[in-house]
Design an enzyme around this catalytic site. Sequence first.
Site, PDB file in Angstrom:
ATOM      1  N   HIS A   1       0.850  -1.190   0.000  1.00 45.71           N
ATOM      2  CA  HIS A   1       0.000   0.000   0.000  1.00 45.71           C
ATOM      3  C   HIS A   1       0.892   1.248   0.000  1.00 45.71           C
ATOM      4  CE1 HIS A   1      -3.800   2.112   0.380  1.00 45.71           C
ATOM      5  NE2 HIS A   1      -3.068   3.014   1.002  1.00 45.71           N
ATOM      6  N   ALA A   2       0.623   2.167  -0.945  1.00 41.33           N
ATOM      7  CA  ALA A   2       1.511   3.316  -1.146  1.00 41.33           C
ATOM      8  C   ALA A   2       1.581   4.204   0.092  1.00 41.33           C
ATOM      9  CB  ALA A   2       1.025   4.137  -2.331  1.00 41.33           C
TER      10      ALA A   2
ATOM     11  N   HIS B   1      -6.190   0.430   5.717  1.00 43.05           N
ATOM     12  CA  HIS B   1      -6.179   1.382   6.834  1.00 43.05           C
ATOM     13  C   HIS B   1      -6.827   0.832   8.105  1.00 43.05           C
ATOM     14  CE1 HIS B   1      -5.653   3.508   3.095  1.00 43.05           C
ATOM     15  NE2 HIS B   1      -5.113   4.522   3.732  1.00 43.05           N
TER      16      HIS B   1
ATOM     17  N   HIS C   1       2.834  14.557   0.010  1.00 44.51           N
ATOM     18  CA  HIS C   1       3.237  14.350   1.410  1.00 44.51           C
ATOM     19  C   HIS C   1       4.707  14.733   1.594  1.00 44.51           C
ATOM     20  CE1 HIS C   1      -0.414  12.352   2.700  1.00 44.51           C
ATOM     21  NE2 HIS C   1      -0.282  11.341   1.868  1.00 44.51           N
TER      22      HIS C   1
ATOM     23  N   HIS D   1       0.122  12.137  -5.486  1.00 41.75           N
ATOM     24  CA  HIS D   1      -0.408  12.156  -4.123  1.00 41.75           C
ATOM     25  C   HIS D   1       0.717  11.966  -3.093  1.00 41.75           C
ATOM     26  CE1 HIS D   1      -3.311  11.155  -0.833  1.00 41.75           C
ATOM     27  NE2 HIS D   1      -2.299  10.408  -0.425  1.00 41.75           N
ATOM     28  N   GLU D   2       1.510  10.935  -3.287  1.00 43.27           N
ATOM     29  CA  GLU D   2       2.575  10.635  -2.319  1.00 43.27           C
ATOM     30  C   GLU D   2       3.608  11.759  -2.266  1.00 43.27           C
ATOM     31  OE1 GLU D   2       2.080   8.473  -0.234  1.00 43.27           O
ATOM     32  OE2 GLU D   2       0.499   7.388  -1.275  1.00 43.27           O
TER      33      GLU D   2
END
Length: 595
Positions: free
Chosen positions: A336-337, A494, A370, A366-367
Amino acid sequence: MKRTFLVALLMAAASCRRGPTVEEARQFLDRAEADLLELANEASRASWVQSTYITLDTEALAAKANERFISAAVRYAKEAVKYEKLNLPDDLKRKIHLLKLATTLPAPSDPALAAEMTKLAAGLESAYGKGRYCPGGDASKCLNIDDITRIMATSRDPRQLYDVWNGWHSIAPPMKKDFTRLVEIANQGARELGFADTGAMWRSGYDMSPEEFSREVDRLWEQVRPLYEQLHAYVRWKLREKYGPSVVPEKGPIPAHLLGNIWAQQWDNIYPLVAPAGADPGYDLTAILKRRNTTPVEMVRYGERFYTSLSFEPLPPTFWERSMFTRPRDRDVVCHASAWDVDNVDDLRIKMCIEINADDFNVIHHELGHNFYQRAYNKQPFLFRAGANDGFHEAIGDTIALSVTPEYLVKIGLLDRAPDANRDIGLLLGRALDKVAFLPFGLLIDQWRWKVFSGEVKPDQYNRAWWELRRKYQGVAPAGERGEEFFDPGAKYHVAASVPYMRYFLAHILQFQFHKALSEAAGCTGPIHRCSIYGNKEAGRRLKAMLEMGASRPWQEALEKITGTRQMDATAIRSYFKPLEDWLAEQNRGKPVGW
Ligand code: X8Z
Ligand code: ZN
């Protein structure tokens, strides 16, 4: 003589009872931050190794390092209580509050329970990472999550989809016992810190009371619900055309295995099944990337170049040396990324099993959002090295990905010519299948977990409560009976890995607010879904100013800085999709809407 003695005695007593001073509070927080920074970095290093090389030993080491960090954080949070009554400056008050929220799972003070809790948490994440479905029990045919994802995205055979859907969900029942115990222990820890339960603790990170936050997400959901219902009705009708009335009901919920994704959380993979005749934008980013033999590293380079075009510094060389971009063939990993900042300064990394397709092109942006956020706030004190709220952290990279427009793809040489504006319904529908379809899913995971933490939903009702929420919010249902012998929430990363989820719901509202504000700053006047901030320094400057604040101020201030408003507001996403919503209402005329 006697009087002097009495005065001296009184003074001595007063100084014994003298409460702590502001200066002592400041020193205490400095010490706590220095200590926690070191423990957090050790825990993070151990978790990195666990996630990229799952063995019994890496799991135990990660659990141990996490235990040390969590126990220290909880100890400091309890000690901080004695400074709470002081008239502290804003930054110190905020740090004391954030100290209580420094861990997602709070450990009880009993060391045996703290150790048990971190072992359970590490074990559950590993179990998810090792998850496989071996059809017919044949060990040579096992499917990992990458295979499952690919089949769910591309297969149009309902029997195969159902089989794979079932198969993946079989990884979860063995997790239920440990999950249940984890909930118990974390709740004890949360209560020791003064929260009603772990869910209330999670809801306390938004600069408002937990009750206000619950009302806030309900309000946002009501804002977007009409748009979701139109999309749902249109998709159900199209799927009924494709799979027939015996598979898809006319009025009821959509079967969970037909939406192109194992969790039915984003539906963009079924775009070809619902594409509007004559309005298809006529290009397919997955096909383009594949045709060009794009490599995983090149995919990440595209992402990095977007950020540097806004005048962010390039990623450090260590990012390229230490990241995991592809699934190793010889060991188990958590695919999971995720994005990491291992030393809380600039040891930035991503961990992903990149596939060459449009979905992962998005996930990379997306990553990296962060990572660029993490580096932007790295000069803040440790406790402020976080997003304005966790929804902001999830929204940054998505905001950038909203700027991946046809014009942008032309600019970077991936597309020859941007499709005509009269094809925009197709473009918007593709986006809505990703962003609008996600909204109820983003909302319901923690609606479920909050009920679990509060005890409203007991272990013998876990699965029933899960599917009630899936039906209520998403209008999605399982194709077969899912009794309590299943533990379907555990098949979602999650839940297994104890990562709070409401952040993604918030991010899906916020990213449209950010996109609109930054597009305006960049002077874009065209329809908002055709605006790209690529290469625009003014938009970059505004974004960076907000990112650098980290969590040092209430998120309302960060939001105001970039958008001029202090409220999360779904007007931006509604107006982004307004042309599509009108079109959907037209298509749905005379057809059932709702379930
Ligand atoms: O977990 C993620 C990111 C990592 S923070 C890949 N997302 C959620 C999910 O996959 O369930 C992004 C969208 C929602
Ligand atoms: Zn994320």
